[in-house]
Design a protein around this motif. Structure first.
Motif, PDB file in Angstrom:
ATOM      1  N   MET A   2      -8.413  22.413   1.194  1.00  0.00           N
ATOM      2  CA  MET A   2      -8.305  21.472   0.088  1.00  0.00           C
ATOM      3  C   MET A   2      -9.615  20.715  -0.115  1.00  0.00           C
ATOM      4  N   LYS A   3     -10.015  20.575  -1.348  1.00  0.00           N
ATOM      5  CA  LYS A   3     -11.205  19.811  -1.699  1.00  0.00           C
ATOM      6  C   LYS A   3     -10.886  18.320  -1.648  1.00  0.00           C
ATOM      7  N   ARG A   4     -11.791  17.551  -1.048  1.00  0.00           N
ATOM      8  CA  ARG A   4     -11.649  16.102  -1.072  1.00  0.00           C
ATOM      9  C   ARG A   4     -13.017  15.494  -1.349  1.00  0.00           C
ATOM     10  N   TYR A   5     -13.011  14.199  -1.692  1.00  0.00           N
ATOM     11  CA  TYR A   5     -14.236  13.550  -2.122  1.00  0.00           C
ATOM     12  C   TYR A   5     -14.399  12.204  -1.416  1.00  0.00           C
ATOM     13  N   LEU A   6     -15.636  11.923  -1.051  1.00  0.00           N
ATOM     14  CA  LEU A   6     -16.009  10.607  -0.552  1.00  0.00           C
ATOM     15  C   LEU A   6     -16.678   9.868  -1.698  1.00  0.00           C
ATOM     16  N   VAL A   7     -16.080   8.761  -2.127  1.00  0.00           N
ATOM     17  CA  VAL A   7     -16.583   7.993  -3.265  1.00  0.00           C
ATOM     18  C   VAL A   7     -17.105   6.658  -2.759  1.00  0.00           C
ATOM     19  N   LEU A   8     -18.401   6.396  -2.980  1.00  0.00           N
ATOM     20  CA  LEU A   8     -19.037   5.171  -2.503  1.00  0.00           C
ATOM     21  C   LEU A   8     -18.942   4.072  -3.544  1.00  0.00           C
ATOM     22  N   ALA A   9     -19.046   2.830  -3.084  1.00  0.00           N
ATOM     23  CA  ALA A   9     -18.947   1.679  -3.983  1.00  0.00           C
ATOM     24  C   ALA A   9     -20.063   1.666  -5.019  1.00  0.00           C
ATOM     25  N   ASN A  10     -21.196   2.325  -4.726  1.00  0.00           N
ATOM     26  CA  ASN A  10     -22.297   2.356  -5.692  1.00  0.00           C
ATOM     27  C   ASN A  10     -22.167   3.489  -6.704  1.00  0.00           C
ATOM     28  N   GLY A  11     -21.057   4.241  -6.618  1.00  0.00           N
ATOM     29  CA  GLY A  11     -20.804   5.305  -7.578  1.00  0.00           C
ATOM     30  C   GLY A  11     -21.131   6.702  -7.087  1.00  0.00           C
ATOM     31  N   SER A  12     -21.815   6.829  -5.955  1.00  0.00           N
ATOM     32  CA  SER A  12     -22.140   8.159  -5.432  1.00  0.00           C
ATOM     33  C   SER A  12     -20.870   8.894  -4.993  1.00  0.00           C
ATOM     34  N   VAL A  13     -20.877  10.215  -5.170  1.00  0.00           N
ATOM     35  CA  VAL A  13     -19.736  11.044  -4.802  1.00  0.00           C
ATOM     36  C   VAL A  13     -20.222  12.207  -3.949  1.00  0.00           C
ATOM     37  N   GLN A 128     -18.551  -0.219   1.028  1.00  0.00           N
ATOM     38  CA  GLN A 128     -17.178   0.251   0.976  1.00  0.00           C
ATOM     39  C   GLN A 128     -17.138   1.655   0.365  1.00  0.00           C
ATOM     40  N   ALA A 129     -16.158   2.433   0.789  1.00  0.00           N
ATOM     41  CA  ALA A 129     -16.003   3.792   0.273  1.00  0.00           C
ATOM     42  C   ALA A 129     -14.542   4.201   0.356  1.00  0.00           C
ATOM     43  N   LEU A 130     -14.196   5.222  -0.421  1.00  0.00           N
ATOM     44  CA  LEU A 130     -12.832   5.760  -0.446  1.00  0.00           C
ATOM     45  C   LEU A 130     -12.868   7.262  -0.266  1.00  0.00           C
ATOM     46  N   ILE A 131     -11.824   7.808   0.327  1.00  0.00           N
ATOM     47  CA  ILE A 131     -11.604   9.249   0.368  1.00  0.00           C
ATOM     48  C   ILE A 131     -10.443   9.567  -0.560  1.00  0.00           C
ATOM     49  N   THR A 132     -10.661  10.512  -1.451  1.00  0.00           N
ATOM     50  CA  THR A 132      -9.679  10.773  -2.498  1.00  0.00           C
ATOM     51  C   THR A 132      -9.618  12.262  -2.811  1.00  0.00           C
ATOM     52  N   ASP A 133      -8.509  12.686  -3.432  1.00  0.00           N
ATOM     53  CA  ASP A 133      -8.337  14.087  -3.828  1.00  0.00           C
ATOM     54  C   ASP A 133      -8.997  14.387  -5.167  1.00  0.00           C
ATOM     55  N   ASP A 134      -9.283  13.353  -5.940  1.00  0.00           N
ATOM     56  CA  ASP A 134      -9.843  13.556  -7.270  1.00  0.00           C
ATOM     57  C   ASP A 134     -10.714  12.354  -7.618  1.00  0.00           C
ATOM     58  N   VAL A 135     -11.735  12.579  -8.399  1.00  0.00           N
ATOM     59  CA  VAL A 135     -12.637  11.502  -8.813  1.00  0.00           C
ATOM     60  C   VAL A 135     -12.310  11.138 -10.257  1.00  0.00           C
ATOM     61  N   PRO A 137     -12.155   7.558 -13.185  1.00  0.00           N
ATOM     62  CA  PRO A 137     -12.663   6.197 -13.401  1.00  0.00           C
ATOM     63  C   PRO A 137     -11.910   5.150 -12.583  1.00  0.00           C
ATOM     64  N   ALA A 138     -10.606   5.351 -12.406  1.00  0.00           N
ATOM     65  CA  ALA A 138      -9.820   4.396 -11.618  1.00  0.00           C
ATOM     66  C   ALA A 138     -10.247   4.413 -10.152  1.00  0.00           C
ATOM     67  N   VAL A 139     -10.538   5.607  -9.622  1.00  0.00           N
ATOM     68  CA  VAL A 139     -10.997   5.719  -8.238  1.00  0.00           C
ATOM     69  C   VAL A 139     -12.361   5.059  -8.076  1.00  0.00           C
ATOM     70  N   ASN A 140     -13.263   5.304  -9.022  1.00  0.00           N
ATOM     71  CA  ASN A 140     -14.576   4.670  -8.971  1.00  0.00           C
ATOM     72  C   ASN A 140     -14.463   3.153  -8.984  1.00  0.00           C
ATOM     73  N   ALA A 141     -13.580   2.638  -9.822  1.00  0.00           N
ATOM     74  CA  ALA A 141     -13.388   1.190  -9.895  1.00  0.00           C
ATOM     75  C   ALA A 141     -12.805   0.656  -8.599  1.00  0.00           C
ATOM     76  N   ALA A 142     -11.869   1.419  -8.005  1.00  0.00           N
ATOM     77  CA  ALA A 142     -11.263   0.987  -6.749  1.00  0.00           C
ATOM     78  C   ALA A 142     -12.298   0.948  -5.626  1.00  0.00           C
ATOM     79  N   ALA A 143     -13.209   1.922  -5.588  1.00  0.00           N
ATOM     80  CA  ALA A 143     -14.261   1.938  -4.565  1.00  0.00           C
ATOM     81  C   ALA A 143     -15.185   0.749  -4.720  1.00  0.00           C
ATOM     82  N   GLN A 144     -15.521   0.402  -5.959  1.00  0.00           N
ATOM     83  CA  GLN A 144     -16.423  -0.725  -6.204  1.00  0.00           C
ATOM     84  C   GLN A 144     -15.795  -2.056  -5.817  1.00  0.00           C
ATOM     85  N   ASN A 145     -14.473  -2.146  -5.910  1.00  0.00           N
ATOM     86  CA  ASN A 145     -13.795  -3.419  -5.663  1.00  0.00           C
ATOM     87  C   ASN A 145     -13.079  -3.476  -4.317  1.00  0.00           C
TER      88      ASN A 145
END
Length: 361
Positions: A2-13, A128-135, A137-145
């Motif tokens: 399964m593909k997963r993504y690390l999304v950083l608070a600065n927007g990097s994926v 801060q960062a998040l691990i998610t199944d999909d990238v 706009p909501a995920v990006n906002a959640a990582a930033q906050n």
């Protein structure tokens, strides 16, 4: 996989492949430079709720075994590796790292460009960062906050007091997230350990009839733990005291110094430290995101005993008029260099001298 993504608070994926648990995860993103010791790192409570990146490109090659735990379970929110070894080779191994991560409900991502990720953390600082199944706009906002990392000691300290087998000396360990390797070094020197929850009072510790105090390592911001500072002040007046990592920072705060957050912290096993009194240089194991501010020591009675060679951060302190000292690094190593393991011998000598002086008084 399964593909997963690390999304950083600065927007990097950073894309990768999932292993271990498939639950979502978030936390402060940090990296460690250790070439080995992944099992000890993952079970080190100082990494509680962080997303831990391993800079060494191959992780899991010697599997997981029952002897190298620093705590009872995995502590990070998730782990990030470049390549996950799927067929471990070591006579002690009982399972692969991937199998163990699944058992521990620990999310992981492999196939990540950890070199690029580490360079980004070094440039921008931990974030801060998040691990998610999909990238999205909501995920990006959640990582930033996202806000993780508050009051972590309460989540990792022991629920109740426990002790090891009786021995020559009896050391009270104030548990902010203690590592088994610290207890092991004390046990090897004929010291019984009595481990107390972080919120234990000085009176309760005194009632246990201990000979000395150890302030353990642990996670999070030391400035949040204001309730323990008067306890430390009372204990250092009554007992020989040694403090490690978070314990070192709390020892400094209890005596009027200040701490600050490092840009990306010291995490790994190759940190060179100088002992100022002798000039001795030793390599050390470190795991901390905060440090004691050198310009805050004036008037505290604290003097610097050890200093990091690379950035001159404070790595050791001694309190005037007391048998009390601290180190920011881990003399217990496990794994890593044992260049300063003799500090445990110094601690034991301090305790024995105190007992002898009391007997002759």
């Amino acid at each position: 996989m399964m593909k997963r993504y690390l999304v950083l608070a600065n927007g990097s994926v950073y894309p990768g492949e999932a292993f271990g648990s498939d639950k979502p995860a978030g936390g402060e993103l940090v990296f460690t430079t250790g070439m080995s010791g992944y099992q000890e790192a993952i079970t080190d409570a100082s990494y509680h709720d962080q997303i831990l990146t391993f800079t060494y490109p191959l992780i899991g090659n010697y599997g997981v075994n029952p002897d190298d735990y620093e705590s009872k379970h995995a502590q990070p929110a998730a782990i990030i590796v470049h390549e996950l070894a799927r067929r471990p080779s070591n006579w002690r191994a009982t399972m692969s790292l991937g199998e163990w991560a699944q058992q521990q409900d620990l999310p992981g991502i492999s196939g990540v460009d950890t070199r690029a990720l580490t360079k980004e953390i070094r440039d921008a600082g931990v974030m801060q960062a998040l691990i998610t199944d999909d990238v999205t706009p909501a995920v990006n906002a959640a990582a930033q906050n996202a806000q993780y990392g508050q009051q972590q000691v309460a989540a990792v300290t022991s629920a109740k007091t426990f002790s090891s087998d009786p021995a020559e000396l009896r050391v009270g360990v104030l548990d902010f997230g203690e590592k088994n390797s610290i207890l092991r070094e004390l046990h090897q020197r004929s010291m019984q350990t009595v481990v107390f929850p972080a919120n234990t009072t000085a009176a309760a510790i005194a009632a246990a009839n201990v000979d000395a105090i150890m302030l353990s390592n642990g996670p999070g911001n030391p400035a949040e733990l204001t309730d323990v500072l008067p306890v430390i002040r009372t204990l250092q007046d009554q007992y020989p005291l040694m403090a490690i990592c978070l314990g070192h920072q709390l020892f400094a705060l209890a005596n009027g110094a200040q701490t600050y957050k490092l840009k990306f912290g010291h995490r790994g096993f190759n940190h060179a430290v100088r002992e100022l009194s002798s000039g001795r240089i030793g390599f050390t194991s470190q795991n901390h995101g905060f440090a004691v501010a050198a310009d805050s020591l004036t008037g505290t009675g604290l003097t610097v005993t050890h200093q990091e060679i690379n950035d001159n951060t404070i790595e050791g302190l001694q309190l005037a008029g007391h048998q009390a000292f601290s180190v920011q690094f881990h003399p217990d190593a496990a794994p890593g260099p044992h260049d300063y393991v003799d500090l445990f011998d110094q601690f034991k000598t301090m305790i024995l001298n105190r007992k002898e002086a009391a007997a002759n008084a």
